[in-house]
Write a protein that holds these residues in place. Structure first.
Motif, PDB file in Angstrom:
ATOM      1  N   LEU A 119       5.892  42.782  93.566  1.00 54.28           N
ATOM      2  CA  LEU A 119       4.464  42.836  93.226  1.00 54.28           C
ATOM      3  C   LEU A 119       3.850  41.441  93.248  1.00 54.28           C
ATOM      4  O   LEU A 119       2.711  41.253  93.691  1.00 54.28           O
ATOM      5  CB  LEU A 119       4.277  43.476  91.843  1.00 54.28           C
ATOM      6  CG  LEU A 119       4.586  44.977  91.735  1.00 54.28           C
ATOM      7  CD1 LEU A 119       4.506  45.440  90.296  1.00 54.28           C
ATOM      8  CD2 LEU A 119       3.628  45.787  92.609  1.00 54.28           C
TER       9      LEU A 119
ATOM     10  N   ARG B 174       3.239  40.499  96.754  1.00 57.92           N
ATOM     11  CA  ARG B 174       2.068  41.178  97.311  1.00 57.92           C
ATOM     12  C   ARG B 174       0.778  40.508  96.853  1.00 57.92           C
ATOM     13  O   ARG B 174      -0.149  40.297  97.638  1.00 57.92           O
ATOM     14  CB  ARG B 174       2.077  42.633  96.859  1.00 57.92           C
ATOM     15  CG  ARG B 174       0.966  43.470  97.484  1.00 57.92           C
ATOM     16  CD  ARG B 174       0.634  44.692  96.674  1.00 57.92           C
ATOM     17  NE  ARG B 174       0.136  44.286  95.367  1.00 57.92           N
ATOM     18  CZ  ARG B 174      -0.242  45.141  94.435  1.00 57.92           C
ATOM     19  NH1 ARG B 174      -0.158  46.441  94.662  1.00 57.92           N
ATOM     20  NH2 ARG B 174      -0.687  44.713  93.278  1.00 57.92           N
ATOM     21  N   ASP B 175       0.703  40.147  95.558  1.00 54.95           N
ATOM     22  CA  ASP B 175      -0.506  39.488  95.051  1.00 54.95           C
ATOM     23  C   ASP B 175      -0.733  38.154  95.747  1.00 54.95           C
ATOM     24  O   ASP B 175      -1.883  37.785  96.061  1.00 54.95           O
ATOM     25  CB  ASP B 175      -0.374  39.281  93.538  1.00 54.95           C
ATOM     26  CG  ASP B 175      -0.417  40.589  92.768  1.00 54.95           C
ATOM     27  OD1 ASP B 175      -0.901  41.589  93.346  1.00 54.95           O
ATOM     28  OD2 ASP B 175       0.027  40.610  91.599  1.00 54.95           O
TER      29      ASP B 175
ATOM     30  N   THR C 129      -6.971  45.510  82.075  1.00 55.16           N
ATOM     31  CA  THR C 129      -5.691  46.195  81.862  1.00 55.16           C
ATOM     32  C   THR C 129      -5.175  45.939  80.455  1.00 55.16           C
ATOM     33  O   THR C 129      -4.678  46.845  79.773  1.00 55.16           O
ATOM     34  CB  THR C 129      -4.667  45.724  82.895  1.00 55.16           C
ATOM     35  OG1 THR C 129      -5.157  46.027  84.204  1.00 55.16           O
ATOM     36  CG2 THR C 129      -3.315  46.400  82.688  1.00 55.16           C
TER      37      THR C 129
ATOM     38  N   THR D 220      -3.908  50.087  84.616  1.00 49.44           N
ATOM     39  CA  THR D 220      -3.689  49.067  85.636  1.00 49.44           C
ATOM     40  C   THR D 220      -4.728  49.208  86.735  1.00 49.44           C
ATOM     41  O   THR D 220      -5.484  50.185  86.798  1.00 49.44           O
ATOM     42  CB  THR D 220      -2.288  49.201  86.238  1.00 49.44           C
ATOM     43  OG1 THR D 220      -2.190  50.470  86.919  1.00 49.44           O
ATOM     44  CG2 THR D 220      -1.218  49.130  85.154  1.00 49.44           C
TER      45      THR D 220
ATOM     46  N   GLU E  63      -4.152  49.818  89.838  1.00 47.71           N
ATOM     47  CA  GLU E  63      -3.832  50.970  90.677  1.00 47.71           C
ATOM     48  C   GLU E  63      -4.308  52.283  90.044  1.00 47.71           C
ATOM     49  O   GLU E  63      -4.732  53.206  90.733  1.00 47.71           O
ATOM     50  CB  GLU E  63      -2.319  51.030  90.925  1.00 47.71           C
ATOM     51  CG  GLU E  63      -1.774  49.903  91.788  1.00 47.71           C
ATOM     52  CD  GLU E  63      -1.632  48.603  91.022  1.00 47.71           C
ATOM     53  OE1 GLU E  63      -1.794  48.631  89.772  1.00 47.71           O
ATOM     54  OE2 GLU E  63      -1.397  47.560  91.655  1.00 47.71           O
ATOM     55  N   GLU E  64      -4.225  52.366  88.707  1.00 47.48           N
ATOM     56  CA  GLU E  64      -4.649  53.594  88.035  1.00 47.48           C
ATOM     57  C   GLU E  64      -6.161  53.729  87.978  1.00 47.48           C
ATOM     58  O   GLU E  64      -6.686  54.838  87.914  1.00 47.48           O
ATOM     59  CB  GLU E  64      -4.093  53.613  86.604  1.00 47.48           C
ATOM     60  CG  GLU E  64      -2.583  53.758  86.539  1.00 47.48           C
ATOM     61  CD  GLU E  64      -2.052  53.563  85.135  1.00 47.48           C
ATOM     62  OE1 GLU E  64      -1.113  54.280  84.759  1.00 47.48           O
ATOM     63  OE2 GLU E  64      -2.580  52.675  84.412  1.00 47.48           O
TER      64      GLU E  64
ATOM     65  N   VAL F 233      -8.549  52.232  90.224  1.00 49.86           N
ATOM     66  CA  VAL F 233      -9.284  52.255  91.501  1.00 49.86           C
ATOM     67  C   VAL F 233      -9.511  53.693  91.965  1.00 49.86           C
ATOM     68  O   VAL F 233      -8.600  54.532  91.942  1.00 49.86           O
ATOM     69  CB  VAL F 233      -8.513  51.454  92.567  1.00 49.86           C
ATOM     70  CG1 VAL F 233      -9.106  51.684  93.961  1.00 49.86           C
ATOM     71  CG2 VAL F 233      -8.537  49.967  92.232  1.00 49.86           C
TER      72      VAL F 233
END
Length: 834
Positions: free
Chosen positions: A264, A267-268, A309, A315, A317-318, A320
């Motif tokens: 992760l 990725r960021d 968050t 988060t 992801e949750e 968006v």
């Protein structure tokens, strides 16, 4: 192997099964022979339960009958299962989250196809890289259970179960170690070893590894020797841990989570590098302590920052793709949101407070700012919302408000809030032409509860009193606690005076009912004073003062009752205040204080055998103030200590003056209040008094009432013995009017009993008084105590006392209290020495 490997590739297909009524020992024998870790219990082709090695720890090995119970009575049910096709990674997560060691593998119809264990996962999860890089110390179980070799099997099993251990090291003495595992227990269930100590039952030798060995070496040892546990040794060869497949699997899961976190982070970083033009803005947003939400024009969330968050639990992801409505608490209605969106569309900006709900379900208050973001054509392209969690700020504000306006113990309004409510109530009553009442409540004898049971019990009593009082009031009435044991009731819109008196009687009755605190049942009363608006006063302070004066009057006139305010009470309050002020000045200067002496005469000879020192106060403005007036005031105000000290020095000084003049003064008794008696340095102060004035031993004695001694009898004995060692005579004053406990007289080192004047004056009228005098004097004679008859005023009373064991007489008939000069002239002149 891959985490995506189906578990049906590694499951054990040779299922070991039995029926419900199979004896437990028979099932265990089959498991032991097959070296299986679990037995399925079947019924009509379906698995209805499972019995595993771990279940052996629940068997009572001290009872051989427990080994033959049907397995259906001890099996675990239902059987946890996984469907065919489940991946190895999913199975590993299920093992970790559910803390299981076995899963039954079933087909689509739920029929058993095989079984998979935690060990199967550990052996097939592809852990070799992890095991090669990490040492045993990072995965072992520290502080293993170590059992003495002489324990019975039942004792060992109970200790293993209590500690949640699947294995225990057995110390066989010297350097030899053994191990007991759940698999060993299966053998013992199959064939009970009786009373054999576990030192003979343990498996040996116990395989060991060093803390610094790589985990791959430990894994190979477990496989090669077909065992499940290794003992971990430190550099000194001491056992410091146990290691098994389960521990390796747990460590591997931690590694996977670290890898996931690392992925992760990568990725960021990649996303940050691909958006160079937004790099600074993203850093500001990510480091902001305010939660930030960015939505599209239809309010669908496109971005949230870490602070969002942290505050909401959702988060990025949750969040968006969803709308901020996912945070809705339900506290704001549709009208609130319509008005918010109306202002936002009209002005492009909205700011306010709103209640939302975290992912956990917890409500929180946020200060929210929403701003519309416009495109080149003037259309709304996005909305940006910034918010702060102000729940704790608001809670702190409420807490400060409660501390400022409410009593911390009872939760009732305090004086400050009462004043506010009383002021509003007076305004309302004035506009409506109504009356209102203020009731001042003070508990009777509350200090005795604190002294006898402690302050915790006193606090509990105040809580119970506040609940009782509240239950007898209307909803719009106010009950407040001023301080200590004082309460105020505000009654709004009073029509008739009878309403107030009825409430007052109900409040008195409620407080008078018994209390049960910490097993102690007792009663307290309360005194009430009532002030009325506009009859008695028109201001909050005035009404409270009137009610306070009336309450004081209720206490003066018997307690546990109520009184209405009368105008003359103001004068009484003023007189009391004036008297207390004057007494404080006198306590500082000693001006106006004088000692009078009253003789104690021997009944038969008429000789002076002692005297009682009595304090008199002559004030230049108030004149001569009665002791019955200023002594109680001194005790209530705490001035009794400095005044009592002055009395002692006045008496000692007068005795020294008589001695230097050649007189032989009798012993003088001084009255001690409770506060004076319980001063920690009383004995030392009396000793210094004798030394400073060079007085003969025992020249000054003391008189105390019964109530002073009874509350702390054992502690009182030590103080009285200290005074007796100085030669002081000690008298119990007013005997018969207090608790009159006869048993304590033989325990307390007193020398004299003074019978109260009420019994002496009743000798000729009351058989009861005569009986009491006879009983007290007879008991005193047996105990070797002197008896003083107080308040003798007539020859008839003196003659009546001739029938009893009375040594000394005190009263107006034999001598009134007189100043020192007159006392010397009347009673000491025959004692002048040449």
């Amino acid at each position: 192997m891959s985490q995506d490997l189906p578990i049906d590739r590694i499951m054990q297909t040779g299922l070991l099964t039995c029926l419900r009524d199979t004896p437990l020992c028979d099932a265990a024998a089959r498991m032991s022979a097959r070296r299986c870790s679990a037995m399925l219990v079947m019924e009509e082709g379906h698995a209805v339960g499972i019995w595993t090695e771990h279940d052996c720890l629940s068997v009572d090995f001290d009872d051989p009958k427990a080994l033959r119970v049907p397995i259906g009575e001890v099996m675990s049910q239902p059987v946890a299962s996984l469907p065919l096709g489940t991946s190895l990674g999913e199975a590993a997560l299920r093992f970790a989250s559910e803390q299981r060691r076995h899963f039954l593998i079933v087909d689509e119809q739920g029929r058993p196809q095989g079984i998979i264990t935690q060990t199967d996962v550990a052996l097939n999860q592809g852990l070799e890289p992890y095991l090669r890089l990490r040492e045993v110390s990072g995965a072992m179980r520290a502080r293993p259970l170590i059992l003495a070799c002489d324990l019975s099997l039942g004792q060992a099993v109970r200790q293993m179960k209590r500690g949640g251990c699947d294995a225990a090291v057995v110390d066989c003495g010297g350097r030899e170690l053994g191990i007991l595992t759940e698999r060993d227990m299966v053998r013992f269930v199959a064939r009970h070893p009786g009373d054999t100590p576990i030192g003979e039952l343990a498996s040996r030798p116990l395989l060991t590894v060093a803390e610094s060995d790589p985990l791959i070496h430990a894994r190979d040892l477990l496989i090669d020797h077909r065992v499940r546990h290794l003992a971990v040794l430190d550099q000194q060869g001491e056992v410091v841990g146990l290691l098994g497949f389960r521990d390796m699997l747990a460590g591997a899961e931690h590694l996977y989570f670290e890898d996931l976190r690392h992925a992760l982070e990568q990725r960021d970083q990649a996303l940050a590098q691909s958006r160079h033009n937004l790099q600074l803005a993203e850093r500001v947003i990510d480091s902001s302590l305010e939660g930030i939400i960015i939505t599209d024009a239809k309010a669908c969330i496109e971005f949230v920052n870490p602070a969002f968050t942290h505050m909401t639990g959702y988060t990025l992801e949750e969040a968006v793709g969803r709308t901020p409505a996912m945070l809705s608490s339900g506290r704001q209605d549709a009208t609130f949101y319509r008005e918010m969106w109306g202002i936002l569309r009209a002005h492009g900006y909205w700011r306010g407070e709103i209640w939302n709900r975290r992912k956990s379900g917890e409500l929180y208050l946020e200060l929210l700012t929403i701003t519309a973001i416009y495109g080149d054509a003037g259309e709304v392209t996005n909305y940006a919302a910034l918010f702060n969690d102000i729940t704790h700020i608001r809670e702190n504000e409420e807490r400060v408000k409660r501390l400022a306006y409410y009593d911390p113990l009872t939760g009732l309004p305090n004086r400050r809030l009462l004043d506010d409510r009383l002021e509003l109530a007076i305004r309302h009553a004035h506009r409506q032409g109504k009356r209102l009442a203020v009731i001042f409540i003070d508990l009777d004898h509350f200090k005795q509860v604190n002294d006898a049971l402690g302050h915790a019990a006193g606090d509990e009593l105040l809580l119970n009193v506040s609940r009782r009082l509240r239950s007898h009031l209307r909803e719009d009435d106010t009950l407040a606690r001023l301080s200590g044991d004082e309460f105020i009731v505000l009654l709004n819109e009073v029509e008739e005076l009878d309403e107030v008196t009825r409430v007052a009687r109900r409040l008195i009755d409620s407080v008078s009912a018994p209390f049960d605190i910490e097993g102690q049942v007792f009663r307290v009363g309360c005194s009430l004073g009532i002030g009325l608006y506009p009859d008695d006063a028109a201001t909050p302070a005035g009404l409270v003062r009137c009610a306070d004066s009336a309450m004081y009057q209720a206490k003066q006139e018997g307690r546990n009752t109520y009184r209405l305010f009368r105008s003359e009470m103001h004068q009484q309050d003023a007189d009391r205040l004036r008297l207390e002020t004057a007494l404080r000045d006198t306590a500082e200067t000693g001006e106006g204080l004088e000692v009078y002496f009253q003789p104690l005469i021997h009944r038969d000879t008429g000789e002076v055998h002692g005297a009682e020192a009595l304090l008199r106060w002559h004030h230049p403005e108030l004149g001569t103030v009665s002791p019955g007036e200023f002594i109680p005031l001194a005790e209530r105000s705490g001035l009794i200590l400095p005044i009592g000290e002055r009395l002692l020095h006045l008496v000692a000084s007068q005795l020294r003056e008589w001695l230097e003049a050649g007189f032989s003064p009798p012993r003088v008794a001084v009255n001690l209040s409770a506060r004076e008696f319980w001063q920690a340095d009383l004995v030392n102060r009396v000793r210094h008094l004798y030394h400073d004035y060079d007085l003969p031993a025992g020249q000054i004695g003391f008189e105390l009432t019964e109530s002073v001694l009874l509350d702390k009898q054992q502690k009182a004995v030590a103080i009285l013995e200290g005074l007796r060692d100085l030669g002081c005579r000690l008298a119990i004053d007013d005997f018969g009017t207090g608790y009159s406990s006869l048993s304590y007289l033989q325990e307390l080192p007193v020398t004299t009993i003074k019978i109260d004047r009420s019994f002496i004056q009743g000798l000729s009228q009351s058989r009861g008084s005569a009986a009491i005098v006879a009983g007290v004097t007879g008991m005193a004679k047996e105990l070797g105590l002197r008896v003083v008859a107080e308040g003798v005023e007539t020859q008839e009373q003196l003659d009546a006392l001739s029938r009893y064991h009375v040594n000394l007489i005190q009263g107006f008939f034999t001598g009134r209290p007189v100043p020192a000069a007159i006392f010397a002239e009347r009673y000491l002149i025959r004692s002048v020495m040449a």
